[in-house]
Design an enzyme around this catalytic site. Structure first.
Site, PDB file in Angstrom:
ATOM      1  N   GLU A 132      48.841  42.275  20.025  1.00  0.00           N
ATOM      2  CA  GLU A 132      49.050  42.388  21.453  1.00  0.00           C
ATOM      3  C   GLU A 132      50.215  41.394  21.968  1.00  0.00           C
ATOM      4  O   GLU A 132      50.339  40.379  21.389  1.00  0.00           O
ATOM      5  CB  GLU A 132      48.128  42.517  22.471  1.00  0.00           C
ATOM      6  CG  GLU A 132      47.354  43.893  21.992  1.00  0.00           C
ATOM      7  CD  GLU A 132      46.249  44.392  22.746  1.00  0.00           C
ATOM      8  OE1 GLU A 132      45.803  43.654  23.828  1.00  0.00           O
ATOM      9  OE2 GLU A 132      45.573  45.423  22.528  1.00  0.00           O
ATOM     10  N   HIS A 172      49.346  45.797  34.510  1.00  0.00           N
ATOM     11  CA  HIS A 172      49.742  46.362  33.351  1.00  0.00           C
ATOM     12  C   HIS A 172      51.211  47.225  33.238  1.00  0.00           C
ATOM     13  O   HIS A 172      51.226  48.127  34.186  1.00  0.00           O
ATOM     14  CB  HIS A 172      48.687  47.389  32.786  1.00  0.00           C
ATOM     15  CG  HIS A 172      48.648  47.410  31.315  1.00  0.00           C
ATOM     16  ND1 HIS A 172      49.652  48.171  30.414  1.00  0.00           N
ATOM     17  CD2 HIS A 172      47.882  46.991  30.215  1.00  0.00           C
ATOM     18  CE1 HIS A 172      49.329  48.063  29.188  1.00  0.00           C
ATOM     19  NE2 HIS A 172      48.259  47.358  29.108  1.00  0.00           N
ATOM     20  N   ARG A 189      52.888  39.902  29.708  1.00  0.00           N
ATOM     21  CA  ARG A 189      52.740  41.251  30.297  1.00  0.00           C
ATOM     22  C   ARG A 189      53.394  41.184  31.815  1.00  0.00           C
ATOM     23  O   ARG A 189      53.912  41.987  32.038  1.00  0.00           O
ATOM     24  CB  ARG A 189      50.959  41.356  30.414  1.00  0.00           C
ATOM     25  CG  ARG A 189      50.628  42.514  30.760  1.00  0.00           C
ATOM     26  CD  ARG A 189      49.040  42.695  30.876  1.00  0.00           C
ATOM     27  NE  ARG A 189      48.823  42.884  29.328  1.00  0.00           N
ATOM     28  CZ  ARG A 189      47.437  43.530  29.148  1.00  0.00           C
ATOM     29  NH1 ARG A 189      46.596  43.155  30.217  1.00  0.00           N
ATOM     30  NH2 ARG A 189      47.221  43.606  27.926  1.00  0.00           N
ATOM     31  N   HIS A 235      45.596  46.079  36.959  1.00  0.00           N
ATOM     32  CA  HIS A 235      44.780  46.266  35.845  1.00  0.00           C
ATOM     33  C   HIS A 235      43.743  45.041  35.678  1.00  0.00           C
ATOM     34  O   HIS A 235      42.641  45.402  35.180  1.00  0.00           O
ATOM     35  CB  HIS A 235      45.763  45.995  34.650  1.00  0.00           C
ATOM     36  CG  HIS A 235      45.145  46.245  33.262  1.00  0.00           C
ATOM     37  ND1 HIS A 235      44.791  47.379  32.758  1.00  0.00           N
ATOM     38  CD2 HIS A 235      45.150  45.104  32.415  1.00  0.00           C
ATOM     39  CE1 HIS A 235      44.156  47.075  31.681  1.00  0.00           C
ATOM     40  NE2 HIS A 235      44.338  46.155  31.340  1.00  0.00           N
ATOM     41  N   ARG A 273      46.601  36.557  32.368  1.00  0.00           N
ATOM     42  CA  ARG A 273      45.585  36.476  31.327  1.00  0.00           C
ATOM     43  C   ARG A 273      46.399  37.161  30.099  1.00  0.00           C
ATOM     44  O   ARG A 273      47.197  38.262  30.177  1.00  0.00           O
ATOM     45  CB  ARG A 273      44.409  37.665  31.596  1.00  0.00           C
ATOM     46  CG  ARG A 273      43.560  37.907  30.598  1.00  0.00           C
ATOM     47  CD  ARG A 273      42.282  38.654  30.853  1.00  0.00           C
ATOM     48  NE  ARG A 273      43.101  40.076  31.404  1.00  0.00           N
ATOM     49  CZ  ARG A 273      43.058  41.113  30.456  1.00  0.00           C
ATOM     50  NH1 ARG A 273      42.897  40.847  29.269  1.00  0.00           N
ATOM     51  NH2 ARG A 273      43.723  42.199  31.184  1.00  0.00           N
TER      52      ARG A 273
HETATM   53  C1  SIN Z   1      45.793  47.111  26.587  1.00  0.00           C
HETATM   54  O1  SIN Z   1      45.076  47.607  25.533  1.00  0.00           O
HETATM   55  O2  SIN Z   1      46.789  47.108  26.702  1.00  0.00           O
HETATM   56  C2  SIN Z   1      45.109  46.461  27.522  1.00  0.00           C
HETATM   57  C3  SIN Z   1      44.440  45.235  27.086  1.00  0.00           C
HETATM   58  C4  SIN Z   1      44.030  44.116  27.960  1.00  0.00           C
HETATM   59  O3  SIN Z   1      44.077  44.409  29.049  1.00  0.00           O
HETATM   60  O4  SIN Z   1      43.619  43.194  27.677  1.00  0.00           O
END
Ligand code: SIN
Length: 507
Positions: A111, A227, A273, A332, A367
């Site tokens: 991620e 998000h 993010r 989010h 985060r």
């Molecule tokens: C996601 O799966 O994109 C969200 C994961 C997160 O918010 O840590």
């Protein structure tokens, strides 16, 4: 008889705290039936932990600190990262069906802003639901936990020693019941205060408000994470398209098919993010559109690899195997929260906080992806350990007033204004407008939890005259050399609001 432990909230943090508090007697309050109402159930990505052969907790901590843009408490980040692998093993032992190969290797997703693939996943994109089911089974089987479904904390009972003596609970039939004991708040975030959110809209900062009303210090409330890839199909709450899709190679394109993240950041779609959220926001604001294109990267494997995202898209008539997914930023996660030490203590005796409503400092201004479930586990267990060892308190409870309710239309007005003025991009004039709306609603309806939480967020956002992580001020785009965390009581927020609002409105 020792006082019970009252845990308000039944997401990952509340349940993990409850399980590890034995032999203390726990009364677990959950407004919705267990498994419903907690944002944990909707988590898609998984749990970040240094489980890969090429990984180490120090690398995970370094990524966490880098993502947090100068405000991460390094001790908290190292505690998170070091405890990660053990917590995932513990959940797996409890029955959470993490994906593993026959030889025991974990299936790990990549991620954004992680230097390694390190997100342990469950059935593709169903980590939250799978983990929650295992936790609920364990809590239902635990003799020391009494579950009260349909009960939620409405206010905290002040104690004769100046601390907290319990909660005033509201039952589903609206009756109020005082419950005495040490209290752990675990009721999640305030992201439902935004009109576009990936979390249950019932997450309205209740814990933040109750703790602040009892005098607790609130840390960094201005840092709300958006998000970048909520699925833009007009639903409330809006379903998520997990970041793991971008980890698999899905790209962000505009209406004409142009890939736009390459021009914004060297890590393109896997930039931090906040960077991706701002880019998507600007695409939408300028009418260019934003779409997540997973046709080449995932294609026919979509139903099996990402069943939740696939189902959400198909329910809106979008087949993501052949069509790019329309996306928009949505609130989010709340990085800010009730200030705690590394064991969940709030500084108000008898009051602890864990999970998203707490801020022990591991997330700073932004985060790192999939550190949220981990935070609930690590700091939930630490709070439970501290509570097991805490000396008994002999205090008497004083009465508390029930929280006023905010009528539906007033709440919807607040959510619209929060999105418009305290969203992905903010400025002084807009934040002053938001505080005026909060003042107006409070004059009419009293200090509802939603208004208290919104006020703390708005005042801290107005006071932070710089841009950092998820907090972006159009009127102060620079990042100050000196990174300072916000620490504020409700009394201070009320006292400084008029001065800040006057300065903001005059910009
Ligand atoms: C996601 O799966 O994109 C969200 C994961 C997160 O918010 O840590």
């Amino acid at each position: 008889m020792t006082r019970p432990l009252i845990i308000a909230g039944a997401g990952i943090a509340g349940l993990w705290t409850a399980l590890h508090a034995a032999p203390r007697r726990v009364i677990l309050l959950t407004g919705a039936p267990l498994g419903q109402g907690a944002s944990t159930a909707w988590a898609q990505g998984g749990v970040a932990a240094a489980l890969g052969r090429d990984d180490a907790p120090d690398l995970h901590a370094a990524d966490t600190i880098a993502a947090g843009a100068g405000l991460v408490d390094e001790a908290a980040a190292h505690i998170l990262a070091e405890a990660g692998p053990g917590e995932v093993e513990a959940l797996y032992a409890l029955g959470a069906p993490f994906e593993r190969s026959r030889n025991g290797e974990w299936a790990l997703s990549r991620e954004a802003a992680h230097s390694r693939a390190r997100v342990a996943r469950v059935k593709g994109d169903q980590a939250g639901a799978g983990i929650l089911a295992a936790l609920i089974a364990a809590v239902r089987a635990a003799d020391h936990v009494e579950i009260r479904e349909g009960w939620r904390a409405d206010a905290l009972l002040p104690a004769s020693d100046g601390g907290c003596a319990g909660v005033l609970a509201r039952r589903s039939d609206d009756a109020l019941a005082p419950l005495e004991g040490d209290v752990v708040l675990a009721t999640g975030s305030l992201c439902g205060l935004y009109a576009v959110t990936t979390t249950p809209w019932t997450s309205q900062g209740q814990a933040l408000a109750m703790a602040a009303q009892l005098g607790a210090v609130i840390r960094d409330p201005e840092f709300v994470q958006f998000h970048p890839t909520a699925i833009d199909i007009g639903r409330d709450p809006t379903p998520l398209a997990t970041e793991a899709l971008r980890g698999e190679g899905a790209i962000l394109i505009d209406r004409s098919g142009r890939r736009f993240m390459r021009a914004v950041h060297p890590q393109a779609e896997l930039a931090p993010r906040d960077v991706v959220a701002r880019a998507v926001h600007r695409q939408l604001r300028t009418g260019k559109g934003a779409f997540l294109d997973a046709r080449a990267a995932v294609g026919e494997a979509f139903p099996e690899r990402f069943p939740s995202v696939f189902a959400a898209c198909m329910s809106a008539g979008i087949d993501p195997r052949v069509t790019p997914i329309p996306v928009a930023p949505a609130s989010h996660y709340h990085m800010g929260g009730i200030a705690t030490d590394l064991n969940g203590c709030t500084g108000v005796s008898g009051l602890y906080a864990v999970g998203e409503c707490a801020a022990p400092g591991g997330h700073g201004a932004n985060r790192l992806a999939s550190n949220s479930l981990l935070d609930g586990l690590v700091f939930g267990r630490r709070a439970a350990e501290a509570l097991r060892a805490a000396p008994a308190r002999a205090v008497t409870a004083e009465p508390a007033e029930a929280a006023p309710a905010l009528p539906g239309p007033a709440l919807q007005r607040l959510r619209q204004v929060m999105s418009a003025e305290a969203g992905v991009e903010r400025d002084g004039v807009g934040l002053a407008r938001l505080i005026a709306v909060i003042d107006d609603l409070e004059a009419r309806y009293g200090g509802a939890h939603a208004l208290v939480a919104a006020r703390l967020t708005a005042v801290a956002a107005l006071a932070r005259t710089e841009s950092r992580g998820a907090h972006f001020r159009q009127d102060f785009p620079q990042t100050d050399a000196d990174a300072r965390s916000t620490r504020m009581t409700l009394e201070e927020a009320r006292a400084c609001a008029p001065r800040l609002s006057a300065a903001g409105a005059a910009e």
